[in-house]
Design a protein around this motif. Sequence first.
Motif, PDB file in Angstrom:
ATOM      1  N   ALA A 105       0.816  -1.215   0.000  1.00 55.84           N
ATOM      2  CA  ALA A 105       0.000   0.000   0.000  1.00 55.84           C
ATOM      3  C   ALA A 105       0.850   1.266   0.000  1.00 55.84           C
ATOM      4  CB  ALA A 105      -0.934   0.005   1.213  1.00 55.84           C
ATOM      5  N   ARG A 106       0.319   2.294  -0.644  1.00 59.11           N
ATOM      6  CA  ARG A 106       0.914   3.631  -0.630  1.00 59.11           C
ATOM      7  C   ARG A 106      -0.115   4.623  -0.082  1.00 59.11           C
ATOM      8  NH1 ARG A 106       5.905   4.113  -3.546  1.00 59.11           N
ATOM      9  NH2 ARG A 106       6.679   1.985  -3.722  1.00 59.11           N
ATOM     10  N   PHE A 107       0.385   5.750   0.429  1.00 58.63           N
ATOM     11  CA  PHE A 107      -0.463   6.734   1.090  1.00 58.63           C
ATOM     12  C   PHE A 107      -0.248   8.100   0.455  1.00 58.63           C
ATOM     13  CE2 PHE A 107       0.399   3.268   3.883  1.00 58.63           C
ATOM     14  CZ  PHE A 107      -0.767   3.058   4.610  1.00 58.63           C
ATOM     15  N   ILE A 108      -1.317   8.686  -0.036  1.00 60.36           N
ATOM     16  CA  ILE A 108      -1.265  10.036  -0.587  1.00 60.36           C
ATOM     17  C   ILE A 108      -1.804  10.985   0.471  1.00 60.36           C
ATOM     18  CG2 ILE A 108      -1.879  11.531  -2.515  1.00 60.36           C
ATOM     19  CD1 ILE A 108      -0.325   8.990  -3.295  1.00 60.36           C
ATOM     20  N   ALA A 109      -0.959  11.842   0.995  1.00 59.12           N
ATOM     21  CA  ALA A 109      -1.335  12.760   2.068  1.00 59.12           C
ATOM     22  C   ALA A 109      -1.567  14.155   1.483  1.00 59.12           C
ATOM     23  CB  ALA A 109      -0.251  12.804   3.143  1.00 59.12           C
ATOM     24  N   CYS A 110      -2.810  14.569   1.433  1.00 59.01           N
ATOM     25  CA  CYS A 110      -3.156  15.880   0.900  1.00 59.01           C
ATOM     26  C   CYS A 110      -2.917  16.945   1.963  1.00 59.01           C
ATOM     27  CB  CYS A 110      -4.621  15.892   0.468  1.00 59.01           C
ATOM     28  SG  CYS A 110      -4.999  14.725  -0.865  1.00 59.01           S
ATOM     29  N   VAL A 111      -2.229  18.020   1.593  1.00 58.63           N
ATOM     30  CA  VAL A 111      -1.906  19.078   2.551  1.00 58.63           C
ATOM     31  C   VAL A 111      -2.226  20.446   1.960  1.00 58.63           C
ATOM     32  CG1 VAL A 111      -0.057  17.692   3.580  1.00 58.63           C
ATOM     33  CG2 VAL A 111       0.497  19.356   1.788  1.00 58.63           C
ATOM     34  N   ARG A 112      -2.316  21.414   2.866  1.00 55.58           N
ATOM     35  CA  ARG A 112      -2.616  22.791   2.464  1.00 55.58           C
ATOM     36  C   ARG A 112      -2.194  23.707   3.606  1.00 55.58           C
ATOM     37  NH1 ARG A 112      -8.778  24.585   0.755  1.00 55.58           N
ATOM     38  NH2 ARG A 112      -8.267  26.424  -0.530  1.00 55.58           N
ATOM     39  N   PRO A 170       8.835   5.241  10.446  1.00 61.76           N
ATOM     40  CA  PRO A 170       9.682   4.253   9.767  1.00 61.76           C
ATOM     41  C   PRO A 170       9.190   3.839   8.380  1.00 61.76           C
ATOM     42  CG  PRO A 170       8.349   3.203  11.466  1.00 61.76           C
ATOM     43  CD  PRO A 170       8.137   4.677  11.616  1.00 61.76           C
ATOM     44  N   HIS A 171       7.974   4.254   8.010  1.00 62.13           N
ATOM     45  CA  HIS A 171       7.434   3.873   6.702  1.00 62.13           C
ATOM     46  C   HIS A 171       7.237   5.093   5.805  1.00 62.13           C
ATOM     47  CE1 HIS A 171       6.766   0.008   8.603  1.00 62.13           C
ATOM     48  NE2 HIS A 171       6.013   0.579   9.515  1.00 62.13           N
ATOM     49  N   SER A 172       8.041   6.116   5.995  1.00 60.37           N
ATOM     50  CA  SER A 172       7.839   7.371   5.272  1.00 60.37           C
ATOM     51  C   SER A 172       8.005   7.220   3.767  1.00 60.37           C
ATOM     52  CB  SER A 172       8.805   8.447   5.787  1.00 60.37           C
ATOM     53  OG  SER A 172      10.160   8.054   5.597  1.00 60.37           O
ATOM     54  N   GLU A 173       8.740   6.197   3.325  1.00 62.09           N
ATOM     55  CA  GLU A 173       8.907   6.002   1.881  1.00 62.09           C
ATOM     56  C   GLU A 173       7.612   5.588   1.199  1.00 62.09           C
ATOM     57  OE1 GLU A 173       9.146   1.925   3.537  1.00 62.09           O
ATOM     58  OE2 GLU A 173       9.915   3.903   4.136  1.00 62.09           O
ATOM     59  N   ARG A 174       6.607   5.212   1.987  1.00 66.28           N
ATOM     60  CA  ARG A 174       5.295   4.850   1.437  1.00 66.28           C
ATOM     61  C   ARG A 174       4.357   6.048   1.346  1.00 66.28           C
ATOM     62  NH1 ARG A 174       4.249  -0.575   1.289  1.00 66.28           N
ATOM     63  NH2 ARG A 174       6.187  -1.751   1.477  1.00 66.28           N
ATOM     64  N   VAL A 175       4.838   7.219   1.716  1.00 65.33           N
ATOM     65  CA  VAL A 175       3.991   8.406   1.814  1.00 65.33           C
ATOM     66  C   VAL A 175       4.366   9.419   0.737  1.00 65.33           C
ATOM     67  CG1 VAL A 175       3.265  10.321   3.291  1.00 65.33           C
ATOM     68  CG2 VAL A 175       3.732   8.069   4.303  1.00 65.33           C
ATOM     69  N   MET A 176       3.359   9.964   0.087  1.00 62.96           N
ATOM     70  CA  MET A 176       3.542  11.104  -0.808  1.00 62.96           C
ATOM     71  C   MET A 176       2.740  12.282  -0.273  1.00 62.96           C
ATOM     72  SD  MET A 176       2.445  11.719  -4.810  1.00 62.96           S
ATOM     73  CE  MET A 176       4.055  11.315  -5.524  1.00 62.96           C
ATOM     74  N   ILE A 177       3.398  13.413  -0.068  1.00 61.36           N
ATOM     75  CA  ILE A 177       2.717  14.654   0.287  1.00 61.36           C
ATOM     76  C   ILE A 177       2.282  15.334  -1.005  1.00 61.36           C
ATOM     77  CG2 ILE A 177       3.035  16.966   1.219  1.00 61.36           C
ATOM     78  CD1 ILE A 177       4.844  15.800   3.325  1.00 61.36           C
ATOM     79  N   ALA A 190       0.770  16.810 -11.396  1.00 61.60           N
ATOM     80  CA  ALA A 190       0.544  16.254 -10.062  1.00 61.60           C
ATOM     81  C   ALA A 190      -0.024  14.839 -10.133  1.00 61.60           C
ATOM     82  CB  ALA A 190      -0.398  17.165  -9.273  1.00 61.60           C
ATOM     83  N   ILE A 191      -1.019  14.619 -10.969  1.00 57.48           N
ATOM     84  CA  ILE A 191      -1.637  13.296 -11.079  1.00 57.48           C
ATOM     85  C   ILE A 191      -0.666  12.300 -11.695  1.00 57.48           C
ATOM     86  CG2 ILE A 191      -3.480  11.989 -12.196  1.00 57.48           C
ATOM     87  CD1 ILE A 191      -4.369  13.597  -9.772  1.00 57.48           C
ATOM     88  N   ASP A 192       0.151  12.757 -12.626  1.00 57.35           N
ATOM     89  CA  ASP A 192       1.170  11.871 -13.189  1.00 57.35           C
ATOM     90  C   ASP A 192       2.126  11.393 -12.104  1.00 57.35           C
ATOM     91  OD1 ASP A 192       2.672  10.696 -15.533  1.00 57.35           O
ATOM     92  OD2 ASP A 192       4.222  12.051 -14.773  1.00 57.35           O
ATOM     93  N   ALA A 193       2.489  12.292 -11.178  1.00 57.69           N
ATOM     94  CA  ALA A 193       3.364  11.906 -10.070  1.00 57.69           C
ATOM     95  C   ALA A 193       2.679  10.887  -9.159  1.00 57.69           C
ATOM     96  CB  ALA A 193       3.760  13.154  -9.263  1.00 57.69           C
ATOM     97  N   VAL A 194       1.380  11.061  -8.924  1.00 57.91           N
ATOM     98  CA  VAL A 194       0.627  10.096  -8.116  1.00 57.91           C
ATOM     99  C   VAL A 194       0.625   8.729  -8.788  1.00 57.91           C
ATOM    100  CG1 VAL A 194      -1.665   9.488  -7.257  1.00 57.91           C
ATOM    101  CG2 VAL A 194      -0.822  11.829  -7.002  1.00 57.91           C
ATOM    102  N   CYS A 264       9.806  10.511   2.398  1.00 58.94           N
ATOM    103  CA  CYS A 264       8.542  10.687   1.685  1.00 58.94           C
ATOM    104  C   CYS A 264       8.769  11.430   0.371  1.00 58.94           C
ATOM    105  CB  CYS A 264       7.531  11.438   2.546  1.00 58.94           C
ATOM    106  SG  CYS A 264       7.888  13.192   2.756  1.00 58.94           S
ATOM    107  N   ALA A 265       7.850  11.227  -0.553  1.00 52.32           N
ATOM    108  CA  ALA A 265       7.838  11.997  -1.797  1.00 52.32           C
ATOM    109  C   ALA A 265       6.975  13.230  -1.585  1.00 52.32           C
ATOM    110  CB  ALA A 265       7.290  11.156  -2.942  1.00 52.32           C
ATOM    111  N   ARG A 266       7.286  14.301  -2.315  1.00 47.69           N
ATOM    112  CA  ARG A 266       6.519  15.536  -2.162  1.00 47.69           C
ATOM    113  C   ARG A 266       6.190  16.135  -3.511  1.00 47.69           C
ATOM    114  NH1 ARG A 266       9.918  19.061   2.083  1.00 47.69           N
ATOM    115  NH2 ARG A 266      11.673  17.927   1.188  1.00 47.69           N
ATOM    116  N   VAL A 267       4.971  16.581  -3.662  1.00 46.33           N
ATOM    117  CA  VAL A 267       4.541  17.324  -4.849  1.00 46.33           C
ATOM    118  C   VAL A 267       4.121  18.704  -4.367  1.00 46.33           C
ATOM    119  CG1 VAL A 267       2.962  17.422  -6.805  1.00 46.33           C
ATOM    120  CG2 VAL A 267       3.769  15.208  -5.981  1.00 46.33           C
TER     121      VAL A 267
END
Length: 296
Positions: A105-112, A170-177, A190-194, A264-267
């Motif tokens: 699983a991967r996690f897309i974390a939406c931020v603002r 410890p699982h930050s590599e599974r997270v995209m901001i 952005a969607i291409d990166a996702v 983590c990855a960041r967009v």
Amino acid sequence: MGKTFHFITGLPRSGSTLLSAILRQNPRISAEMTSPVGSLTQHLLTLCSSNVELSSFFTSPARARLMRAVFSAYYAEKADDMVIFDTNRAWAGRIAEVLHIFPDARFIACVRDPSMILDSVERVLERDPMRLSSLTAPGENIAQRARRMISPGGFIGDPLANLKKAVFGPHSERVMILEYDALCFDPGTAIDAVYRFVNLPAYDHDFENVRYTAERFDEHLNTPGLHTVHGPVRWQEREPMLPSEIVEDLSAQQFWNAPMRSRCARVLLGAKEQGNTKHDTDHEVPTDETRKIAHA
């Protein structure tokens, strides 16, 4: 081939509904603005772990099977080759549990910017001032609302704490901001990166005609239109309708724009400074873990 599960999480009013509305254009993807699965599994795990009489009947493998069963039952009507994005702000604080059940699983974390989150709430409240939304409290002024929302356990404070756990855990590599402004400014990039982050083939989305409603859910919150998306995806710069001291205090919470020790990855919008530093073990995080969208 079974269903594939990924997760949308992060902060409120930060683009999770917009992201879901875009992703669901792809017939292979199922995505909603939220789902009850997070709450169901949390209550089930609590019942199986803390109840004095019942907890002795459950081993950890049994708890895992029960959690899988909730996902299987809720999404049983989806085709076996579907990619499912389940949305819940609490997932950011439960990554270890989820990975125990869905190791890929991967996690897309939406931020603002939190000041713009509060600004978004204020604009929603202004639409119908004669209706008391669940987002506010009777007689509450804007300063009180800001303090309540950013406090531990608050509308912003609680998911912000979960997000920090995800990003620095410890699982930050599974997270995209995924920053809301970046998604609106250049949705294609952005969607291409996702898609690349979750290892899905690209899809030709229609960013000029993105639509989504959750009328029954919003009515239950006494806030009609809270999760309505319609029309083209556009980035609009605007001044927050908030006192300057509140803007300053809330904006300071944007930790994701600064250099940080995380895999983590960041967009993010390209005009903002960003970067990663070394871990305490002197392990250099690859620079391609951070994806930047440049201003036109």
